[in-house]
Structure formats: structure tokens, C-alpha cells
Scaffold this motif. Structure first.
Motif, PDB file in Angstrom:
ATOM      1  N   THR A 198      26.497  72.268  15.346  1.00 44.16           N
ATOM      2  CA  THR A 198      25.671  72.566  14.176  1.00 44.16           C
ATOM      3  C   THR A 198      26.406  72.332  12.863  1.00 44.16           C
ATOM      4  O   THR A 198      25.811  71.881  11.888  1.00 44.16           O
ATOM      5  CB  THR A 198      25.207  74.032  14.240  1.00 44.16           C
ATOM      6  OG1 THR A 198      24.494  74.229  15.457  1.00 44.16           O
ATOM      7  CG2 THR A 198      24.320  74.380  13.078  1.00 44.16           C
ATOM      8  N   ILE A 199      27.694  72.608  12.810  1.00 46.06           N
ATOM      9  CA  ILE A 199      28.450  72.548  11.555  1.00 46.06           C
ATOM     10  C   ILE A 199      28.410  71.157  10.905  1.00 46.06           C
ATOM     11  O   ILE A 199      28.175  71.065   9.708  1.00 46.06           O
ATOM     12  CB  ILE A 199      29.888  73.047  11.766  1.00 46.06           C
ATOM     13  CG1 ILE A 199      29.847  74.563  11.992  1.00 46.06           C
ATOM     14  CG2 ILE A 199      30.787  72.694  10.590  1.00 46.06           C
ATOM     15  CD1 ILE A 199      31.152  75.158  12.424  1.00 46.06           C
ATOM     16  N   THR A 230      22.660  80.194  18.568  1.00 52.65           N
ATOM     17  CA  THR A 230      24.046  80.619  18.752  1.00 52.65           C
ATOM     18  C   THR A 230      24.159  82.137  18.733  1.00 52.65           C
ATOM     19  O   THR A 230      24.786  82.740  19.616  1.00 52.65           O
ATOM     20  CB  THR A 230      24.934  80.023  17.637  1.00 52.65           C
ATOM     21  OG1 THR A 230      24.871  78.608  17.717  1.00 52.65           O
ATOM     22  CG2 THR A 230      26.364  80.484  17.773  1.00 52.65           C
ATOM     23  N   VAL A 231      23.540  82.746  17.743  1.00 58.24           N
ATOM     24  CA  VAL A 231      23.589  84.211  17.634  1.00 58.24           C
ATOM     25  C   VAL A 231      22.931  84.855  18.845  1.00 58.24           C
ATOM     26  O   VAL A 231      23.445  85.814  19.415  1.00 58.24           O
ATOM     27  CB  VAL A 231      22.920  84.675  16.319  1.00 58.24           C
ATOM     28  CG1 VAL A 231      22.752  86.181  16.291  1.00 58.24           C
ATOM     29  CG2 VAL A 231      23.727  84.196  15.137  1.00 58.24           C
ATOM     30  N   SER A 273      27.684  76.080  17.824  1.00 56.37           N
ATOM     31  CA  SER A 273      28.086  76.118  16.413  1.00 56.37           C
ATOM     32  C   SER A 273      28.871  74.876  16.027  1.00 56.37           C
ATOM     33  O   SER A 273      28.710  74.348  14.922  1.00 56.37           O
ATOM     34  CB  SER A 273      28.941  77.350  16.128  1.00 56.37           C
ATOM     35  OG  SER A 273      28.163  78.502  16.234  1.00 56.37           O
ATOM     36  N   SER A 298      19.437  76.138  15.485  1.00 58.25           N
ATOM     37  CA  SER A 298      20.645  76.101  16.310  1.00 58.25           C
ATOM     38  C   SER A 298      21.589  77.275  15.988  1.00 58.25           C
ATOM     39  O   SER A 298      22.225  77.816  16.897  1.00 58.25           O
ATOM     40  CB  SER A 298      21.363  74.762  16.161  1.00 58.25           C
ATOM     41  OG  SER A 298      21.738  74.565  14.830  1.00 58.25           O
ATOM     42  N   LEU A 299      21.655  77.663  14.733  1.00 57.73           N
ATOM     43  CA  LEU A 299      22.466  78.842  14.404  1.00 57.73           C
ATOM     44  C   LEU A 299      21.841  80.115  14.965  1.00 57.73           C
ATOM     45  O   LEU A 299      22.552  81.009  15.454  1.00 57.73           O
ATOM     46  CB  LEU A 299      22.656  78.953  12.895  1.00 57.73           C
ATOM     47  CG  LEU A 299      23.613  77.935  12.282  1.00 57.73           C
ATOM     48  CD1 LEU A 299      23.612  78.038  10.768  1.00 57.73           C
ATOM     49  CD2 LEU A 299      25.018  78.114  12.833  1.00 57.73           C
ATOM     50  N   ARG A 341      19.472  72.831  11.708  1.00 54.68           N
ATOM     51  CA  ARG A 341      20.594  73.753  11.495  1.00 54.68           C
ATOM     52  C   ARG A 341      20.187  75.200  11.735  1.00 54.68           C
ATOM     53  O   ARG A 341      20.911  75.955  12.387  1.00 54.68           O
ATOM     54  CB  ARG A 341      21.120  73.617  10.072  1.00 54.68           C
ATOM     55  CG  ARG A 341      21.774  72.307   9.800  1.00 54.68           C
ATOM     56  CD  ARG A 341      22.161  72.159   8.345  1.00 54.68           C
ATOM     57  NE  ARG A 341      22.993  73.259   7.926  1.00 54.68           N
ATOM     58  CZ  ARG A 341      22.988  73.761   6.715  1.00 54.68           C
ATOM     59  NH1 ARG A 341      22.181  73.279   5.804  1.00 54.68           N
ATOM     60  NH2 ARG A 341      23.782  74.762   6.398  1.00 54.68           N
ATOM     61  N   VAL A 342      19.052  75.606  11.202  1.00 53.31           N
ATOM     62  CA  VAL A 342      18.634  77.010  11.288  1.00 53.31           C
ATOM     63  C   VAL A 342      18.359  77.427  12.738  1.00 53.31           C
ATOM     64  O   VAL A 342      18.920  78.428  13.211  1.00 53.31           O
ATOM     65  CB  VAL A 342      17.424  77.275  10.364  1.00 53.31           C
ATOM     66  CG1 VAL A 342      16.899  78.680  10.553  1.00 53.31           C
ATOM     67  CG2 VAL A 342      17.800  77.015   8.925  1.00 53.31           C
TER      68      VAL A 342
END
Length: 129
Positions: free
Chosen positions: A55-56, A35-36, A52, A31-32, A28-29
Motif C-alpha cells: 500500500t505504501i 491491514t488493520v 502495508s 487496503s489500509l 489505498r484506503v
């Protein structure tokens, strides 16, 4: 029976599921962060939204994976434990003069998981006597 036909023990199955859960939660971390970075560096909002969106649901997928049951339990396997009977058998063995040793089991259960019911009116009574 061949060694390749051997079933995975419950402890090994649980360990495999714990590792899978940890990996999915860890993903999760990064991939977020990806995204940023994609949105900031390339102004690619669609790609960022796609990453995202993937990831959600990862926490839910990780929980379903971790709670999944492994192989079916053998129906011939005993699935009850009667603490009063075990104590009685141990007391009889000690009275006879031999010191019984505990058998090795590959069960994920711990002795702390077994709780005896003690009646508050009669503390010497047990539910399964």
C-alpha cells in the motif's frame, strides 16, 4: 487504414490516465483498512505488514502512471501557435467580409493556456510579431 489501427486521441489518453490514477489512489484506503482488520481480527502481523508494504508505494505509482505519456506525437503535426498571426489572419478575413469559423481540434489545449507577452514599455508589441 482500419478503424482498429486508429490512435487514441490525447483527450482520451488523458482521461484513461486520470481514471487509473483515481483507482490507484482509492485502493489505498481499503487496503489500509484491510491491514488493520487482519492485524486486529487474526493477529497476523506479517500479513498486515505485507499488505502495508504494498500500500505504501501506491501514491508514487499512481503519479508515475498519471504523468506517463501516451502515444508519440506525429512529427508532421504543427506544434507552435502564434497568437499574433492568428489575430492578423482573423482581422484580414473580417475585413474581407467573411466570418471565419474556428476549426474543431481534438487537442487538450485550451485558449486559456496561451499567454501573450506584452512589453510594458510598448503595450502594442507582442513577442511573436
Amino acid at each position: 487504414m482500419l478503424i482498429t489501427d486508429a490512435e487514441v486521441s490525447p483527450g482520451q489518453d488523458r482521461h484513461r490516465r486520470e481514471i487509473g490514477y483515481g483507482i490507484l489512489m482509492f485502493l489505498r484506503v481499503p487496503s489500509l483498512l484491510l491491514t488493520v482488520w487482519v492485524i486486529y481480527a487474526y493477529n497476523a502481523w506479517l500479513l498486515g505488514a505485507f499488505i502495508s508494504a504494498i500500500t505504501i508505494p501506491l501514491p508514487w505509482i499512481a503519479v508515475v502512471f498519471a504523468n506517463a505519456r501516451g502515444q508519440k506525437r506525429d512529427p508532421r503535426e504543427r506544434n507552435t501557435y502564434k497568437p499574433a498571426l492568428a489575430r492578423q489572419a482573423r482581422a484580414e478575413a473580417l475585413a474581407a467580409g467573411n466570418n471565419p469559423q474556428l476549426e474543431y481540434t481534438d487537442s487538450p489545449r485550451r485558449e486559456s493556456d496561451i499567454i501573450d507577452h506584452v512589453d510594458t514599455d510598448n503595450p502594442n508589441s507582442s513577442k511573436d510579431k
